[in-house]
Design an enzyme around this catalytic site. Structure first.
Site, PDB file in Angstrom:
ATOM      1  N   LEU A  10       0.831  -1.213   0.000  1.00  9.98           N
ATOM      2  CA  LEU A  10       0.000   0.000   0.000  1.00  9.98           C
ATOM      3  C   LEU A  10       0.864   1.261   0.000  1.00  9.98           C
ATOM      4  O   LEU A  10       0.344   2.370   0.030  1.00  9.98           O
ATOM      5  CB  LEU A  10      -0.975  -0.030   1.192  1.00  9.98           C
ATOM      6  N   LYS A  11       2.159   1.083  -0.016  1.00 12.63           N
ATOM      7  CA  LYS A  11       3.120   2.195  -0.141  1.00 12.63           C
ATOM      8  C   LYS A  11       2.725   3.372   0.754  1.00 12.63           C
ATOM      9  O   LYS A  11       2.532   4.493   0.291  1.00 12.63           O
ATOM     10  CB  LYS A  11       3.213   2.662  -1.597  1.00 12.63           C
TER      11      LYS A  11
ATOM     12  N   ARG B  80       0.679  -8.770 -14.430  1.00 12.32           N
ATOM     13  CA  ARG B  80      -0.022  -9.004 -15.688  1.00 12.32           C
ATOM     14  C   ARG B  80       0.498 -10.152 -16.544  1.00 12.32           C
ATOM     15  O   ARG B  80      -0.324 -10.832 -17.172  1.00 12.32           O
ATOM     16  CB  ARG B  80      -0.091  -7.692 -16.482  1.00 12.32           C
TER      17      ARG B  80
ATOM     18  N   HIS C 108       2.428   6.563   2.809  1.00  7.12           N
ATOM     19  CA  HIS C 108       3.134   7.844   2.709  1.00  7.12           C
ATOM     20  C   HIS C 108       2.205   8.897   3.304  1.00  7.12           C
ATOM     21  O   HIS C 108       1.265   9.339   2.654  1.00  7.12           O
ATOM     22  CB  HIS C 108       3.441   8.141   1.223  1.00  7.12           C
ATOM     23  N   ASP C 109       2.457   9.263   4.568  1.00  6.31           N
ATOM     24  CA  ASP C 109       1.565  10.190   5.257  1.00  6.31           C
ATOM     25  C   ASP C 109       2.339  10.767   6.441  1.00  6.31           C
ATOM     26  O   ASP C 109       3.551  10.553   6.551  1.00  6.31           O
ATOM     27  CB  ASP C 109       0.311   9.420   5.722  1.00  6.31           C
TER      28      ASP C 109
HETATM   29  O1  C5P Z   1       1.506  -6.201 -13.811  1.00  6.85           O
HETATM   30  P1  C5P Z   1       2.920  -5.966 -13.354  1.00  6.85           P
HETATM   31  O2  C5P Z   1       3.783  -7.209 -13.415  1.00  6.85           O
HETATM   32  O3  C5P Z   1       3.571  -4.755 -13.998  1.00  6.85           O
HETATM   33  O4  C5P Z   1       2.746  -5.642 -11.801  1.00  6.85           O
HETATM   34  C1  C5P Z   1       3.785  -5.159 -11.003  1.00  6.85           C
HETATM   35  C2  C5P Z   1       3.258  -4.958  -9.623  1.00  6.85           C
HETATM   36  O5  C5P Z   1       4.311  -4.453  -8.820  1.00  6.85           O
HETATM   37  C3  C5P Z   1       2.111  -3.962  -9.539  1.00  6.85           C
HETATM   38  O6  C5P Z   1       1.178  -4.503  -8.602  1.00  6.85           O
HETATM   39  C4  C5P Z   1       2.732  -2.685  -9.012  1.00  6.85           C
HETATM   40  O7  C5P Z   1       1.875  -1.996  -8.133  1.00  6.85           O
HETATM   41  C5  C5P Z   1       3.913  -3.234  -8.209  1.00  6.85           C
HETATM   42  N1  C5P Z   1       5.036  -2.295  -8.067  1.00  6.85           N
HETATM   43  C6  C5P Z   1       5.728  -1.752  -9.136  1.00  6.85           C
HETATM   44  N2  C5P Z   1       6.773  -0.884  -8.933  1.00  6.85           N
HETATM   45  C7  C5P Z   1       7.147  -0.571  -7.694  1.00  6.85           C
HETATM   46  C8  C5P Z   1       6.467  -1.113  -6.591  1.00  6.85           C
HETATM   47  C9  C5P Z   1       5.421  -1.991  -6.816  1.00  6.85           C
HETATM   48  O8  C5P Z   1       5.404  -2.082 -10.280  1.00  6.85           O
HETATM   49  N3  C5P Z   1       8.201   0.218  -7.494  1.00  6.85           N
END
Ligand code: C5P
Length: 254
Positions: free
Chosen positions: A64-65, A233, A67-68
């Site tokens: 949920l990253k 994906r 940041h607050d």
């Molecule tokens: O669909 P895909 O393989 O691009 O998904 C990558 C996942 O990693 C996503 O859920 C995205 O929110 C997460 N993510 C990212 N880059 C970051 C941190 C998390 O792509 N720096």
């Protein structure tokens, strides 16, 4: 060395609990034991999504990253640490709620905070998780700092910014960082083997129109020293998601 399947995290980036459950039901038997619950699914279903994954026997990376302000983030990491699992106690004949499942593991094993929140916020994030875990007598989840998003383009400043953010995370006592595979080897060299490196942007083949800029293959991520590989994906949109997992597990050295 940890088997590759223990390093793969599938991002449940879907909008309903039903879809998320469908993927866990297919992928858990294929060997995926770790799932990411991020802002899309958590906003749609809340902690129920985390409980669903835990009930199936898998663990959750809660991305949920946060940041607050420090106080809010400390409360948020505390809340994430204490998400409950409910199990049916056959002896009592009723549902019992606990922060651990039958294997004594809490649902959330790792969560993210954004390093852009700064030093005080990162300290508070850690404190929130430590205090909550101590109060519940459970292990503290790994607290991981997001450095720069993998959808950000690589430029001459990227490595420097990522390194600075990671140094702050390390100094504060965070367990590790999220970074692109292209920065993972540098992280490992700089911060040693105890620092957890999480790499998203994993691709099996090139995708046209991809929003991710700093991508890499599973083999490249492992070679660079990544501890956890987040993949969304390429698995979620495949015709046969379980066979993509098989392909990955067969392709890379165990
Ligand atoms: O669909 P895909 O393989 O691009 O998904 C990558 C996942 O990693 C996503 O859920 C995205 O929110 C997460 N993510 C990212 N880059 C970051 C941190 C998390 O792509 N720096």
């Amino acid at each position: 060395m940890q088997p590759v399947k223990d390093k793969l995290i599938v991002a449940l980036d879907v909008d309903t609990l039903k879809k998320a459950e469908h993927f866990v039901d297919i992928l858990y038997p294929a060997g995926i034991k770790l799932f990411k619950v991020g802002s899309q699914l958590f906003t749609a279903c809340g902690p129920e999504a985390v409980r669903m994954v835990a009930k199936k026997g898998a663990r959750v990376f809660l991305d949920l990253k946060f940041h607050d302000i420090p106080h809010t983030v400390s409360s948020a990491t505390g809340s994430a640490t204490s998400i409950l699992v409910s199990t049916f106690d056959t002896a009592k004949g009723s549902i019992v709620e606990s922060v651990q499942d039958a294997t004594q593991a809490p649902p959330v094993f790792m969560m993210t905070v954004h390093t852009k929140g700064g030093l005080e916020m990162l300290k508070a994030a850690l404190r929130g998780a430590i205090e909550k875990a101590a109060g519940l007598n459970i292990p503290k989840p790994l607290i991981i700092g997001v450095t720069s998003l993998t959808s950000d383009e690589n430029n001459e400043d990227t490595q420097r910014t990522v390194l600075q953010a990671a140094r702050m995370a390390k100094d504060v006592g965070l367990d590790g960082v999220v970074c692109a595979v292209s920065e993972a080897a540098m992280m490992r060299k700089e911060f040693g083997s105890d620092f957890v490196i999480v790499t998203p942007g994993i691709r099996i083949k090139k995708v046209a129109g991809d929003d991710q800029q700093r991508t890499a293959t599973v083999s490249q991520a492992l070679k660079a020293g990544s501890d956890f590989l987040v993949i969304g994906r390429p698995i979620l949109t495949a015709k046969d998601p379980a066979s993509v997992v098989d392909e990955i597990l067969q392709e890379v050295p165990r």
